[in-house]
Design an enzyme around this catalytic site. Structure first.
Site, PDB file in Angstrom:
ATOM      1  N   HIS A  66      12.122   1.565   6.479  1.00 26.52           N
ATOM      2  CA  HIS A  66      11.519   0.309   6.750  1.00 26.52           C
ATOM      3  C   HIS A  66      12.142  -0.165   7.657  1.00 26.52           C
ATOM      4  CE1 HIS A  66      11.193  -3.783   4.389  1.00 26.52           C
ATOM      5  NE2 HIS A  66      11.163  -2.714   3.183  1.00 26.52           N
ATOM      6  N   HIS A  90      -2.967  20.107   6.543  1.00 27.68           N
ATOM      7  CA  HIS A  90      -3.546  19.275   6.040  1.00 27.68           C
ATOM      8  C   HIS A  90      -3.178  17.917   6.395  1.00 27.68           C
ATOM      9  CE1 HIS A  90      -6.096  21.798   3.947  1.00 27.68           C
ATOM     10  NE2 HIS A  90      -5.594  22.577   3.893  1.00 27.68           N
ATOM     11  N   HIS A 100     -14.539   4.889   2.306  1.00 27.02           N
ATOM     12  CA  HIS A 100     -16.508   4.668   1.996  1.00 27.02           C
ATOM     13  C   HIS A 100     -16.638   4.747   0.301  1.00 27.02           C
ATOM     14  CE1 HIS A 100     -20.595   5.474   1.712  1.00 27.02           C
ATOM     15  NE2 HIS A 100     -20.914   4.922   3.476  1.00 27.02           N
ATOM     16  N   HIS A 103      -3.460   7.354   4.029  1.00 25.50           N
ATOM     17  CA  HIS A 103      -3.582   5.912   3.277  1.00 25.50           C
ATOM     18  C   HIS A 103      -5.101   5.561   3.861  1.00 25.50           C
ATOM     19  CE1 HIS A 103      -4.023   2.451   1.257  1.00 25.50           C
ATOM     20  NE2 HIS A 103      -3.668   1.815   1.879  1.00 25.50           N
ATOM     21  N   CYS A 137       1.010  -1.255  -0.190  1.00 27.02           N
ATOM     22  CA  CYS A 137       0.219   0.121   0.132  1.00 27.02           C
ATOM     23  C   CYS A 137       0.654   1.125  -0.103  1.00 27.02           C
ATOM     24  CB  CYS A 137      -0.871   0.119   1.277  1.00 27.02           C
ATOM     25  SG  CYS A 137      -2.427  -0.990   1.170  1.00 27.02           S
ATOM     26  N   ASN A 189     -10.214   0.722   0.420  1.00 27.08           N
ATOM     27  CA  ASN A 189      -8.866   0.341  -0.025  1.00 27.08           C
ATOM     28  C   ASN A 189      -8.262  -0.187  -1.368  1.00 27.08           C
ATOM     29  OD1 ASN A 189      -5.884  -0.403   1.200  1.00 27.08           O
ATOM     30  ND2 ASN A 189      -6.130  -1.121   2.330  1.00 27.08           N
TER      31      ASN A 189
END
Length: 433
Positions: free
Chosen positions: A222, A309, A342, A313, A143, A346
């Protein structure tokens, strides 16, 4: 230290056709087709879907909608990615007026599908791009792949002057639909949906006036050396031989640790001196973070002193809630991520751009404001970046035709009303197959 000049000129998110919507009835048909599931699994899925944060208008892969999730073909896989990639690129080139022949750098990221020739080769063939294009095909990045690709572009810009770069971020969902009964592997079916995004970048100073955003900072973290973090989000095969995506309980702990370590690098770059004092205090909570407390990851930090802002994700309701508590964000701050989840679900690496699109469609973004993008992905990775808005943005983009319905005051999943009978006690004595 500031990054090399990297301007975003435009982005295009994918929206599938109406016949691919996974509403309540369509989802139920997919679930009941799986003969490996029993009452216990049905009840688990009902609870998961109800609490997922997804609505009635997300989009599924063509083979799943057509009832072929148990036997996907290479044709299905190629059709799915081709449709997303070429649809968004066609619109991107048309919007900007930049020709495919002008592209110098091409990066395509699809984690679970890596055919030969590569997906970048398919793009170059389709648009007849130059033979000296620097092409990169990224897989397995999960992702958070979109910001990995952006990081690659901004580093290439240091040695490639006056260049155009295209990044395509999407995922292959159809061929990887899980058809087994392991609960920790069924979660992905409840969350992941079809989607993606193509973006155009440049480091041409002459194009600065055309840019919508400028990359100010990008930090990649990572923690794959940690065994628990490495294994918390992984593609595996279950005992029955069904391949799926495993999401373990260690995911929250890994996310908290990766996010905290990322902030240790990013926060000093974006916060004013008065807030850095608070940042030092956050180390007091290190023991909590080691135990997996997401709320402690951003303790004592007021990131609003450096950004306006938050583009989070839309990985799931739990991820959004956890980051919201960690950074003490308001519902207004979390609204874009919640509504993107919504409306579109995803969409993996493409998810961030649906959130950004919501902000733009709602006229939130003004010149000079800063946007913090937060992404988490398999590996385990946390990649965050800060964009500066170059002009007032108000394009409805992928939200055209539906932005006026959001935010929804009360998000109620219709599964509760239509399938609550699954929880009836008498069913414990009934065979469903």
């Amino acid at each position: 230290m500031k990054t090399q000049r990297c301007y975003m000129l435009a982005y295009e998110c994918y929206k599938a056709t109406e016949d691919r919507k996974l509403d309540t009835e369509s989802c139920a048909k997919v679930v009941f087709r799986n003969k490996n599931l029993g009452l216990e699994e049905y009840r688990f899925l009902l609870k998961t879907i109800v609490n997922s944060g997804l609505g009635e208008e997300t989009y599924g892969p063509r083979n799943v909608i057509g009832g072929r999730e148990a036997s996907p073909s290479i044709v299905d896989a190629l059709w799915e990615v081709d449709d997303i990639i070429f649809d968004t690129l066609d619109k991107l080139f048309a919007r900007t007026g930049v020709s495919p022949s002008e592209i110098d750098i091409l990066v395509v990221n699809v984690s679970l599908f890596s055919p030969a020739p590569s997906l970048t080769a398919r793009v170059m063939n389709r648009y007849k791009m130059r033979d000296n294009v620097k092409a990169f095909n990224l897989s397995g990045e999960g992702c958070s792949a979109s910001l990995v690709a952006v990081d690659l572009v901004q580093h290439l810009f240091k040695t490639h002057k006056d260049a155009f770069a295209v990044v395509v971020s999407t995922e292959s969902i159809g061929p990887h639909w899980y058809c087994g009964k392991e609960k920790s592997m069924m979660l992905s079916n409840c969350l992941f949906r079809s989607g993606g995004c193509s973006m155009l970048f440049t480091n041409k100073r002459a194009w600065k006036h055309r840019a919508i955003m400028k990359l100010n900072h990008l930090v990649r973290l990572h923690i794959g050396s940690n065994d628990e973090a490495y294994g918390c989000c992984m593609q595996v095969e279950d005992e029955q031989g069904y391949v799926g995506f495993l999401l373990t309980k260690g995911l929250t702990k890994a996310a908290a640790k990766a996010f905290s370590l990322n902030l240790q690098v990013l926060a000093p770059r974006i916060l004013p001196p008065r807030e850095l004092v608070r940042y030092a205090i956050a180390y007091v909570y290190k023991s909590k973070i080691e135990k997996g407390h997401f709320e402690a990851a951003g303790a004592s930090l007021n990131l609003k002193a450096g950004v306006d802002h938050f583009c989070i994700h839309p990985g799931g309701k739990a991820v959004i809630d956890g980051l919201g508590k960690s950074l003490k964000l308001t519902e207004y701050d979390l609204e874009p991520a919640r509504m993107a989840l919504h409306r579109f679900g995803n969409t993996s690496a493409g998810g961030l751009w649906y959130v950004l699109g919501y902000m733009e469609a709602k006229n939130r973004l003004r010149k000079g404001e800063k946007i913090l993008m937060i992404s988490l992905g398999a590996g385990f990775m946390c990649n965050n970046c800060v964009w500066e808005v170059m002009k007032d943005l108000q394009d409805a983009n992928v939200w055209n035709g539906c932005a006026d319905r959001y935010p929804m005051k009360c998000i109620v999943n219709p599964f509760v009303e239509k399938f609550s009978w699954i929880n009836d006690e008498y069913l414990s004595f009934v065979r469903l197959h």
